[in-house]
Design an enzyme around this catalytic site. Structure first.
Site, PDB file in Angstrom:
ATOM      1  CB  CYS A  39       3.533 115.349 115.232  1.00  0.00           C
ATOM      2  SG  CYS A  39       3.590 113.864 114.241  1.00  0.00           S
ATOM      3  CG  HIS A  83      -0.550 115.418 117.393  1.00  0.00           C
ATOM      4  ND1 HIS A  83       0.371 114.691 116.673  1.00  0.00           N
ATOM      5  CD2 HIS A  83      -0.837 114.673 118.501  1.00  0.00           C
ATOM      6  CE1 HIS A  83       0.632 113.557 117.309  1.00  0.00           C
ATOM      7  NE2 HIS A  83      -0.098 113.526 118.424  1.00  0.00           N
ATOM      8  CG  ASP A  91       1.534 114.992 109.918  1.00  0.00           C
ATOM      9  OD1 ASP A  91       2.702 114.868 110.327  1.00  0.00           O
ATOM     10  OD2 ASP A  91       0.549 114.659 110.592  1.00  0.00           O
ATOM     11  CG  ASP A  92       4.889 112.334 109.005  1.00  0.00           C
ATOM     12  OD1 ASP A  92       5.187 113.179 109.869  1.00  0.00           O
ATOM     13  OD2 ASP A  92       4.433 111.212 109.293  1.00  0.00           O
ATOM     14  CG  ASP A 124       4.873 117.469 111.081  1.00  0.00           C
ATOM     15  OD1 ASP A 124       5.367 116.913 110.091  1.00  0.00           O
ATOM     16  OD2 ASP A 124       3.975 116.946 111.779  1.00  0.00           O
TER      17      ASP A 124
END
Length: 417
Positions: free
Chosen positions: A72, A133, A32-33, A338
């Site tokens: 996301c 998510h 993530d990120d 992502d």
């Protein structure tokens, strides 16, 4: 990239592919990120990522791997369906869409087909560990219409939303106050002004005493609601689920990466005698940042570097389990992010908490290359030649037809992939 398989791009590097009679397994890592400049094999020489670098050495590094949306939810929807997120309503014209609250009646439409559903239909066991998510409910809290188990996964353990700032232990940090740091002060001052105005209007006879009390109560409710909501977000949004059950509310983040690792290893061990797909979706390195005690203070880049290195450790443990079980040679491993690093993330002490996107401009939620180009590696022993680099443009949407092709399954014929 219509009907363009990532594996076909690898073929162009001189690969001789031989279809095994045994179905291949799949382990897919989503970080993530994570930014292009955060990983050793993509140029970072101060954050240690030996396990991700090892995947690149044993397989392929995609130097021009992009996502269709730098946020996301739409990015993950594209990844899991092989379709541009606008086709599933996960991206809108002129705006970036995400699922902001667990109670939101939004998410990946149930009529979308995920790679988990396609593989499950041809005999695969499928598991998702970590962040989802992409929604939970449609009309009520019991329908679970967007839940991973309704989207082709046999097993789920993780956060149905994401680890927002509110999920951390620092009660002073919130996604709301991060955007409006003086929110409490502004609301308090506004309330004072309203009270003074109402008192003045009462004194001169513009409103009666009963009207004063009513307007004062309404004003208090209006100004108190954002504060109450901000204080309660951690309990409302930050939950841990195992299949359909809530097992922790609010979630305790500190050892969450260890638990994600253990659940992933357990899934591999329980699936070693059958074909499987394991999707490991890390909470790292999204804020709130968190590290177990073993990884606090170990990097040269503060809390963010600690988080990257703990995530890399987890990748190594899961890959070691594959090898111990004798599954490595028949497993396709893929790791990506992502979206690009989040440039605006700053801690209360001024420390940067977002990633680095190397030479590329922009970052998360921005449509420059820093937001869209992500570090990506893959390996498949005996199929992908070691130390391969693909510089042609590839996409996280390519993984859907690639998996389907390798599993000898069929692409859905009723939609555009």
């Amino acid at each position: 990239m219509n009907q363009r398989y990532m594996i076909f791009i690898i073929f162009s590097c001189g690969l001789n592919f031989v279809q095994s009679s045994k179905k291949p397994n799949f382990v897919l890592f989503m970080v993530d990120d994570l930014g292009m400049g955060d990983v050793g094999c993509f140029g970072n020489d101060t954050i240690h990522t030996p396990n991700i670098d090892s995947i690149a050495r044993q397989g392929v590094k995609f130097s021009h791997h992009v996502i269709p949306a730098p946020l996301c939810s739409p990015s993950r929807a594209a990844f899991i369906t092989g379709r541009h997120p606008v086709r599933s309503g996960m991206l809108g014209y002129g705006r970036l869409r995400m699922v902001p609250f667990l109670a939101a009646t939004a998410g990946l439409p149930p009529n979308e087909t995920t790679f988990a559903e396609v593989l499950k239909d041809v005999g695969y066991k499928t598991g998702l560990v970590g962040k989802w998510h992409m929604g939970l409910h449609c009309e009520n809290r019991q329908d679970f219409c967007h839940h991973p188990l309704k989207q082709g996964f046999d097993f789920y353990y993780g956060l149905p939303l994401t680890n927002l700032r509110d999920c951390g232990e620092d009660a002073t940090r919130s996604v709301i106050t991060a955007r409006i740091p003086q929110m409490t002060e502004i609301l308090a001052l506004s309330m004072v002004i309203v009270v003074v105005t109402l008192v003045a209007f009462t004194k001169i006879g513009l409103i009666q005493r009963r009207g004063f009390i009513f307007l004062l109560a309404v004003s208090f409710i209006i100004f108190a609601t954002p504060v109450v909501l901000q204080k309660g977000l951690r309990r409302i949004n930050c939950i841990l689920m195992k299949n359909y059950d809530v097992v922790e509310q609010p979630v305790i983040l500190e050892n969450m990466t260890l638990r994600i690792t253990q659940q992933s290893m357990q899934f591999l061990k329980s699936s070693q005698n059958e074909a499987f797909l394991l999707y490991v979706s890390f909470l790292k390195v999204h804020t709130a940042l968190f590290s177990s005690s073993k990884f606090k203070g170990i990097s040269k880049h503060g809390n963010y570097g600690d988080n990257v290195e703990e995530m890399d450790w987890s990748v190594g443990k899961i890959l070691s389990t594959l090898e111990e079980l004798g599954l490595k040679e028949n497993t396709f491993v893929y790791l990506t992010s992502d979206n690009g690093g989040h440039l605006e993330e700053i801690a209360s002490d001024g420390q940067r908490e977002g990633g680095h996107n190397g030479i590329y401009r922009g970052g998360k939620a921005q449509v420059w290359e820093g937001g869209l180009r992500v570090p990506t590696v893959a390996m498949y022993p005996g199929v992908i030649p070691p130390s391969t680099e693909v510089m042609q443009p590839t996409s996280n949407m390519d993984i859907f037809p690639t998996i389907i092709k390798l599993a000898n399954a069929s692409l859905p014929s009723d939609r555009v992939i």
